[in-house]
Scaffold this motif. Structure first.
Motif, PDB file in Angstrom:
ATOM      1  N   GLY A 192      -1.702   6.330   1.125  1.00 44.85           N
ATOM      2  CA  GLY A 192      -1.738   7.215   1.997  1.00 44.85           C
ATOM      3  C   GLY A 192      -0.487   7.858   2.300  1.00 44.85           C
ATOM      4  N   ASN A 193      -0.519   8.291   3.439  1.00 41.59           N
ATOM      5  CA  ASN A 193       0.648   8.939   4.111  1.00 41.59           C
ATOM      6  C   ASN A 193       1.841   7.893   4.817  1.00 41.59           C
ATOM      7  N   ALA A 194       1.933   6.797   4.300  1.00 40.27           N
ATOM      8  CA  ALA A 194       2.625   5.660   4.807  1.00 40.27           C
ATOM      9  C   ALA A 194       3.034   4.856   3.395  1.00 40.27           C
ATOM     10  N   CYS A 195       4.236   4.082   3.552  1.00 38.80           N
ATOM     11  CA  CYS A 195       4.779   3.135   2.503  1.00 38.80           C
ATOM     12  C   CYS A 195       4.636   1.870   3.399  1.00 38.80           C
ATOM     13  N   THR A 222      10.621   5.395  -4.275  1.00 33.92           N
ATOM     14  CA  THR A 222      12.035   5.047  -3.913  1.00 33.92           C
ATOM     15  C   THR A 222      11.835   4.170  -2.766  1.00 33.92           C
ATOM     16  N   ARG A 223      10.999   3.894  -1.744  1.00 32.30           N
ATOM     17  CA  ARG A 223      10.828   3.313  -0.674  1.00 32.30           C
ATOM     18  C   ARG A 223      10.304   1.882  -0.916  1.00 32.30           C
ATOM     19  N   LEU A 224       9.111   1.928  -1.706  1.00 31.63           N
ATOM     20  CA  LEU A 224       8.431   0.594  -1.764  1.00 31.63           C
ATOM     21  C   LEU A 224       9.235  -0.497  -2.098  1.00 31.63           C
ATOM     22  N   ALA A 227       9.366  -3.711   0.452  1.00 26.55           N
ATOM     23  CA  ALA A 227       9.052  -5.117  -0.061  1.00 26.55           C
ATOM     24  C   ALA A 227      10.307  -6.186   0.310  1.00 26.55           C
ATOM     25  N   LYS A 228      11.377  -5.681   0.113  1.00 25.69           N
ATOM     26  CA  LYS A 228      12.506  -6.662   0.195  1.00 25.69           C
ATOM     27  C   LYS A 228      12.714  -6.724   1.713  1.00 25.69           C
ATOM     28  N   GLN A 229      12.550  -5.735   2.398  1.00 28.57           N
ATOM     29  CA  GLN A 229      12.896  -5.773   3.927  1.00 28.57           C
ATOM     30  C   GLN A 229      11.838  -6.891   4.590  1.00 28.57           C
ATOM     31  N   SER A 265       0.691  -1.089  -0.151  1.00 22.23           N
ATOM     32  CA  SER A 265       0.135  -0.188   0.086  1.00 22.23           C
ATOM     33  C   SER A 265       0.754   1.180   0.289  1.00 22.23           C
ATOM     34  N   THR A 266       0.655   2.093  -0.775  1.00 20.16           N
ATOM     35  CA  THR A 266       1.026   3.495  -0.938  1.00 20.16           C
ATOM     36  C   THR A 266       0.167   4.570  -1.178  1.00 20.16           C
TER      37      THR A 266
END
Length: 215
Positions: free
Chosen positions: A10-13, A37-39, A43-45, A7-8
């Protein structure tokens, strides 16, 4: 079944790993922008926390909007691209379906804030009857929300104070319902993970630059 949920909107990834209905890992980073950049890293984390690799994923679930225009585009594009790369099904669920509390019966209105600045308050809204969609998501102004609420048995939402005084159930936009939707749906019936924008982006096209004649 191993499910990667994303989910991206809202105000969070967010990225999470489920094994059937058991959550194995969940990564959530608050942010207003920069989801693209962060998604992949989230996912990897999440996969690392679950001691899994991308090749272990059987299905991908993504919250497909409505929400932030850029956020919706980032999440859906990543999910669909990864689904092609892994050759696994991708299922999309709307933000409002994801916020619908489980086992709600009757006519239920779910609403999430869209425009939050007075006087242009609006909400993403959708009507459900006994847990099933009774209409498409819309962007509702104060008058429309009052009309929807007046015809509902229950109201679930966030940021509804400008609409008036009434009894409502607060909601959290999380990945659990997206996972449940992915688990409950047969492969042949999976809905394409299309972005749900509801309204056009707020961006205004740049005006063409005109050369000023030299004096």
């Amino acid at each position: 079944m191993k499910i990667l949920a994303l989910s991206t909107v809202g105000n969070a990834c967010e990225a999470g790993i489920w094994s059937d209905d058991e959550v194995l890992a969940h990564v959530c980073e608050p942010m207003a922008k920069g989801h693209d950049t962060r998604l992949p890293l989230c996912a990897k984390q999440a996969l690392s926390q679950a001691n899994m690799a991308f090749s272990d994923i059987d299905r991908i679930a993504v919250i497909a909007g409505p929400g932030s225009f850029t956020g919706v585009r980032v999440g859906v594009a990543f999910a669909r691209g990864l689904g092609v790369a892994l050759d696994v099904p991708v299922v999309g669920i709307s933000s409002l379906e994801a916020a619908l509390p489980k086992d709600m019966v009757g006519r239920v209105v779910v609403a999430l804030p869209a425009r939050r600045r007075a006087p242009d308050f609006s909400w993403w809204a959708q009507v459900f009857v006994d847990g099933q969609r009774a209409g498409e998501p819309i962007e509702a102004d104060v008058a429309t929300m009052q009309s929807l609420i007046g015809a509902a048995d229950s109201v679930c939402g966030q940021g509804l104070e400008p609409v008036g005084e009434f009894l409502s159930t607060g909601v959290e936009l999380g990945l659990q319902r997206a996972v449940e939707w992915a688990l409950e749906t047969e492969v042949e019936s999976l809905e394409r993970a299309d972005p749900q924008y509801v309204r056009a982006p707020d961006a205004v096209p740049m005006k063409p630059k005109t050369d000023q004649a030299s004096s």
